[in-house]
Scaffold this motif. Structure first.
Motif, mmCIF file in Angstrom:
data_model
loop_
_atom_site.group_PDB
_atom_site.id
_atom_site.type_symbol
_atom_site.label_atom_id
_atom_site.label_comp_id
_atom_site.label_asym_id
_atom_site.label_seq_id
_atom_site.Cartn_x
_atom_site.Cartn_y
_atom_site.Cartn_z
ATOM 1 N N GLN A 243 0.826 -1.203 0.000
ATOM 2 C CA GLN A 243 0.000 0.000 0.000
ATOM 3 C C GLN A 243 0.860 1.253 0.000
ATOM 4 O OE1 GLN A 243 -2.418 -0.674 3.482
ATOM 5 N NE2 GLN A 243 -4.088 -1.593 2.296
ATOM 6 N N GLU A 246 2.522 1.678 -3.423
ATOM 7 C CA GLU A 246 1.572 2.194 -4.410
ATOM 8 C C GLU A 246 1.438 3.711 -4.304
ATOM 9 O OE1 GLU A 246 -3.167 1.675 -5.614
ATOM 10 O OE2 GLU A 246 -2.235 0.353 -4.130
ATOM 11 N N LYS A 247 1.374 4.195 -3.055
ATOM 12 C CA LYS A 247 1.240 5.632 -2.834
ATOM 13 C C LYS A 247 2.506 6.370 -3.247
ATOM 14 C CE LYS A 247 -1.621 8.753 -1.632
ATOM 15 N NZ LYS A 247 -2.911 8.872 -2.335
ATOM 16 N N GLU A 250 2.682 6.710 -6.926
ATOM 17 C CA GLU A 250 1.750 7.751 -7.346
ATOM 18 C C GLU A 250 2.386 9.140 -7.206
ATOM 19 O OE1 GLU A 250 -2.407 9.637 -5.675
ATOM 20 O OE2 GLU A 250 -2.159 7.449 -5.573
#
Length: 322
Positions: A243, A246-247, A250
């Motif tokens: 998680q 993924e951030k 981004e």
């Protein structure tokens, strides 16, 4: 139970202070047997500045041992015993040393002068905030904001801290006033040169944003018109969770990041994750809270570390010839 331990510790510290001996004259300084003023500092930059300004007339000790984390430093009874015999204690302020309030209450002001090196800075500037993005794993994000105590990373504000040290030494040891003033002027000139080097580097930078693993560079960013992007979930020793990764990816895509700056050297595993998954290079931006024993043996100081910071920051800002 914790309450009784705290009371016992305070009692022990008070006993040590009572046994510490007679008070000295703050206008002349007590000095040690070698005739040097006894100076203590709370962080490495202040230690470095005090040594360079004080020269042969001071004995400077940094309370934080080399390589130790100042954020987890706890003042021990032996530290209080040493401080009770000191002529001068210089601390950063800005909330960086929560133990100072206790020291202020317990030390004899006629024996030990205590100097907040950022007092005038906070009056003029106020505390600069730092922000870091945090994700809770549900697609929501919030900004955690606090104040940044890392004043010394701005060379011009570091010069103001050096002024506070200079003034304290002159008041304690007027006999060597001219030497302290001369040494300060040399230090101030070097800080001005460093400032100009950063300005020139930033002027040639195509980017004005840099990504860091921890938001410690608000003063540096403000001085040179930059923005630090703090990426939560990044530790130099731990692999980020899926998680968090993924951030981070981004953020990297959104801000066109190809260099991520860590406070310390990353291990090989983390460096590979950054390179493979985020397609970015991992470099160091040292907050200079302290040096390791090896760095000190190699002759590193505030200026050598800051110039290494400039080189790595230049890469993060896209400067081809830093």
């Amino acid at each position: 139970m914790k309450k009784w331990v705290k009371i016992a510790t305070t009692a022990m510290l008070l006993t040590l202070l009572l046994l510490s001996g007679c008070s000295g004259n703050p206008s002349t300084g007590s000095k040690n047997p070698e005739g040097k003023l006894q100076v203590y500092t709370s962080i490495y930059p202040l230690y470095d500045f005090a040594r360079k300004i004080g020269g042969p007339y001071v004995s400077v000790t940094n309370l934080i041992p080399p390589g130790a984390d100042p954020h987890h430093f706890e003042l021990l009874p032996r530290d209080m015993s040493k401080l009770s015999e000191a002529d001068l204690l210089v601390y950063n302020g800005g909330g960086f040393e929560p133990w100072v309030e206790r020291v202020n209450q317990m030390l004899d002001p006629d024996k030990t002068r205590i100097v907040n090196a950022t007092e005038s800075i906070m009056t003029d500037w106020g505390q600069v905030s730092r922000k870091a993005s945090h994700n809770h794993g549900h697609g929501e994000e919030h900004q955690a904001e606090g104040t940044d105590p890392h004043v010394w990373l701005d060379p011009q504000l570091a010069k103001k801290q050096a002024v506070a040290i200079r003034n304290a030494l002159v008041q304690l040891d007027a006999e060597h006033k001219d030497d302290y003033l001369k040494n300060y002027d040399q230090l101030a000139s070097e800080l001005d040169r460093l400032d100009q080097e950063f300005k020139q580097m930033v002027a040639n930078a195509p980017k004005k944003e840099f990504a860091v693993s921890h938001a410690s560079f608000a003063y540096l960013a403000k001085r040179y018109g930059l923005e630090q992007i703090a990426l939560s979930g990044l530790s130099p020793s731990d692999e980020p969770s899926p998680q968090e990764l993924e951030k981070i990816i981004e953020h990297v895509k959104k801000h066109d990041i190809d260099v991520i700056l860590f406070e310390t050297l990353v291990n090989n595993k983390m460096a590979k994750v950054v390179k493979k998954e985020v397609n970015a290079e991992a470099l160091v931006l040292n907050p200079l809270e302290g040096l390791t024993e090896q760095e000190m043996k190699q002759g590193e100081d505030y200026f050598s570390v800051m110039r290494k910071n400039k080189e790595n920051l230049a890469k993060a800002l896209g400067v081809t010839n830093p």
